[in-house]
Design an enzyme around this catalytic site. Structure first.
Site, PDB file in Angstrom:
ATOM      1  N   ARG A  47      25.930   1.694 -23.343  1.00 36.45           N
ATOM      2  CA  ARG A  47      27.117   2.466 -23.735  1.00 36.45           C
ATOM      3  C   ARG A  47      28.401   1.646 -23.657  1.00 36.45           C
ATOM      4  NH1 ARG A  47      24.540   6.157 -20.038  1.00 36.45           N
ATOM      5  NH2 ARG A  47      23.484   7.868 -21.123  1.00 36.45           N
ATOM      6  N   LYS A 159       9.545   2.200 -13.364  1.00 36.14           N
ATOM      7  CA  LYS A 159       9.352   3.320 -12.456  1.00 36.14           C
ATOM      8  C   LYS A 159      10.713   3.966 -12.167  1.00 36.14           C
ATOM      9  CE  LYS A 159       9.944   1.405  -7.814  1.00 36.14           C
ATOM     10  NZ  LYS A 159      10.921   2.343  -7.265  1.00 36.14           N
ATOM     11  N   LYS A 193       3.609 -10.036  -8.791  1.00 34.37           N
ATOM     12  CA  LYS A 193       3.773 -11.058  -7.753  1.00 34.37           C
ATOM     13  C   LYS A 193       2.489 -11.870  -7.595  1.00 34.37           C
ATOM     14  CE  LYS A 193       7.338  -8.576  -5.185  1.00 34.37           C
ATOM     15  NZ  LYS A 193       8.385  -9.606  -5.356  1.00 34.37           N
ATOM     16  N   GLU A 227      12.312  -2.862   4.149  1.00 37.14           N
ATOM     17  CA  GLU A 227      13.588  -3.424   3.729  1.00 37.14           C
ATOM     18  C   GLU A 227      14.536  -3.414   4.920  1.00 37.14           C
ATOM     19  OE1 GLU A 227      15.075  -2.245  -0.224  1.00 37.14           O
ATOM     20  OE2 GLU A 227      13.327  -0.925  -0.314  1.00 37.14           O
ATOM     21  N   HIS A 251       4.298   1.368  -5.499  1.00 37.15           N
ATOM     22  CA  HIS A 251       4.004   0.059  -4.915  1.00 37.15           C
ATOM     23  C   HIS A 251       2.848   0.101  -3.916  1.00 37.15           C
ATOM     24  CE1 HIS A 251       7.496  -1.176  -6.960  1.00 37.15           C
ATOM     25  NE2 HIS A 251       8.383  -1.009  -6.019  1.00 37.15           N
ATOM     26  N   LYS A 353      13.770   1.906   4.863  1.00 39.36           N
ATOM     27  CA  LYS A 353      15.051   1.211   4.796  1.00 39.36           C
ATOM     28  C   LYS A 353      15.545   0.919   6.210  1.00 39.36           C
ATOM     29  CE  LYS A 353      15.927   1.779   0.256  1.00 39.36           C
ATOM     30  NZ  LYS A 353      16.202   0.671  -0.691  1.00 39.36           N
ATOM     31  N   LYS A 358      12.742  -7.689   6.214  1.00 45.22           N
ATOM     32  CA  LYS A 358      12.321  -7.487   4.829  1.00 45.22           C
ATOM     33  C   LYS A 358      10.941  -8.104   4.682  1.00 45.22           C
ATOM     34  CE  LYS A 358      13.603  -8.497   0.011  1.00 45.22           C
ATOM     35  NZ  LYS A 358      13.480  -7.111  -0.473  1.00 45.22           N
TER      36      LYS A 358
END
Length: 517
Positions: A47, A159, A193, A227, A251, A353, A358
């Site tokens: 946009r 996703k 991966k 994470e 995942h 989270k 990580k």
């Protein structure tokens, strides 16, 4: 990874974060490896009102910041730059799709890209329906079938595929109205991966694993995708999703399927995805009641605190998050796959989270040796053997075995046999999006999700969401920088197990044993 026929890639959301961080840098890397066709064009559709020149400048900055190989090769960039254009439009405007179609036709004549078109939906899922309908109605020129003048068409969908089983089924129905299943590429970047792809090679190309890859020798399997950061600027989206929808449904369940699947009859997309579907069908259902779900699922929400020198607000104080939100930022669950290979073997999954690190890792814990010779003489039980499959960071595989410490005493220490891509092959593994975009260009669906897979995964997690919607209980609080709420530890410890990661191997103490009679 091989080159493909001449084509045009249209990126819806071409000026967005995903395009800049992942897609444009991946295209640069493919160009550097000479994996793009000689006649190739990229059109960014969004946009925002910007010119072709401004769009190219933004793409150049994205490559300088996010490309895997640095510094940027000026010659490669110039080849890519001349094929980059921008098209401003509204996702719901039929007129804008007509203008896009006319522009693509003109580019086909000038650039020789008439063989195919790949459409990438790098937008929020709220725009999916409008884009799919717009493409289907406006860009079907009747040459997408067979014959010498056929133009192939493919669509990549990011996703999430829906937010529950019903919406996933509706989205798949809409896709199938305009695109056959063989033209639809539902992307889960984890499947691109290197270590995830190496799972099948490790299992099926090494005779040492197949005889022991079953309930007789494996005690349990753990899958962690964690994470260290909070939701950040994604609070508005995340609060409508949560960890279960955002990570487990795609995942983690995909990783579980690759660990648990039977050997496919061939290394083609149909055979591999058939075997993953069998795994999903064998997952023991969890009844959508609060009692049933609480017995095998833990949900948490991070509170205010400090981790790694950073201050994190309470999740409910994040921008875009409801002040009374019960959305989970952490989830841990125990699943069983009721088939011959995995009878009674628990699969523990966790994601969240603001956790301690990580990390994306699969841990396969093997059963202890029967009647081990060392148990009576050793101060503590001898360590079990563990196979760590590290997806990120530092992709590789680590196998933990027991060895004798040199010296006159019988001391046992856990030692690791390591295989890491950086050291074994001397190269950085390619980014997942490099592999996946290339596969979509050549039409290989092996690493993409089929419609029945996406719906089967929703059928596993929907009962959990239904039970939580009936529950008055809030998610457990947990502090940033930890591994989640204590209840998640209890989920395993009450079974006589504990969560593991590959960094613990060096930290395990030496076991002292006596040479008894």
């Amino acid at each position: 990874m091989s080159s493909t026929t001449p084509c045009t890639l249209v990126i819806f959301g071409g000026s967005g974060d995903l395009a800049k961080r992942k897609l444009i840098p991946a295209l640069y890397e493919l160009a550097r490896q000479k994996l793009l066709p000689a006649q190739f064009a990229v059109v960014g559709f969004a946009r925002t009102a910007i010119s072709d020149k401004e769009y190219r400048s933004e793409c150049r900055m994205a490559i300088e910041q996010f490309a895997r190989t640095q510094p940027v090769d000026v010659g490669i960039w110039r080849l890519l730059e001349q094929n980059l254009t921008y098209h401003q439009g509204d996702y719901g405007s039929a007129e804008d799709y007509c203008r896009l179609g006319a522009r693509l036709d003109e580019m086909d004549k000038v650039s020789g890209t008439a063989a195919g078109r790949l459409f990438y939906l790098a937008t929020p899922p709220t725009a999916f329906d409008a884009i799919i309908a717009g493409l289907g109605k406006t860009l079907d020129d009747g040459r997408a079938g067979s014959g010498p003048d056929a133009r192939w068409r493919r669509i990549i969908v990011e996703k999430p595929i829906g937010r529950d089983l019903a919406s996933a089924h509706a989205l798949n129905d809409l896709l199938h109205q305009h695109f056959p299943e063989e033209q639809i590429f539902r992307i889960d970047h984890y499947l691109g991966k290197e270590t995830v792809q190496n799972l099948m090679v490790m299992r099926f190309a090494n005779a040492i694993f197949e005889p022991i890859w079953n309930y007789k020798y494996i005690d349990h399997v753990q899958i962690t995708v964690s994470e260290a950061l909070g939701v950040g600027s994604r609070g508005g989206y995340y609060d409508r999703s949560g960890a279960l929808r955002d990570m487990v449904q795609n995942h983690l369940l995909q990783l579980m399927a690759l660990v648990a699947m039977e050997p496919p009859v061939a290394l083609d997309a149909t055979s591999i995805r058939d075997e993953k579907m069998k795994v999903f069908r064998c997952v023991r259902p969890i009844r959508p009641t609060v009692q049933s779900v609480d017995a095998c699922v833990v949900r948490g929400q991070y509170s205010r605190g400090e981790s790694a020198g950073r201050q994190f607000p309470d999740y409910r104080a994040e921008k875009g998050v409801a002040r009374d939100s019960a959305t989970e930022t952490f989830v841990a669950l125990k699943l069983f796959i009721d088939n011959w290979r995995w009878s009674g073997t628990p699969f523990y999954l966790r994601t969240g989270k603001c956790l301690a690190d990580k990390l994306s890792e699969i841990v396969v814990r093997f059963r202890s040796p029967p009647l081990t010779l060392f148990q009576k003489q050793c101060e503590t039980p001898v360590y079990s053997n563990d196979l760590f499959i590290r997806v990120q960071p530092d992709e590789g595989i680590r196998w933990r075995l027991n060895g004798k410490v040199p010296g006159g005493q019988l001391n046992i220490k856990s030692v690791a046999f390591d295989f890491f891509y950086k050291t074994a092959f001397g190269v950085e593994p390619p980014e997942a999006y490099e592999r996946l975009i290339n596969d979509a260009l050549v039409g290989d669906q092996t690493l993409f999700i089929r419609s029945d897979e996406s719906e089967a995964a929703w059928a596993i997690v929907d009962p959990l969401e239904q039970a939580w919607s009936k529950s008055a209980a809030r998610p457990y609080d947990y502090a940033p920088g930890t591994w989640g709420p204590k209840a998640a530890m209890d989920l395993m410890e009450l079974d006589g197990r504990r969560w593991l990661d590959s960094s613990q191997v060096e930290a395990e103490p030496i076991i002292a044993c006596s040479l008894g009679e």
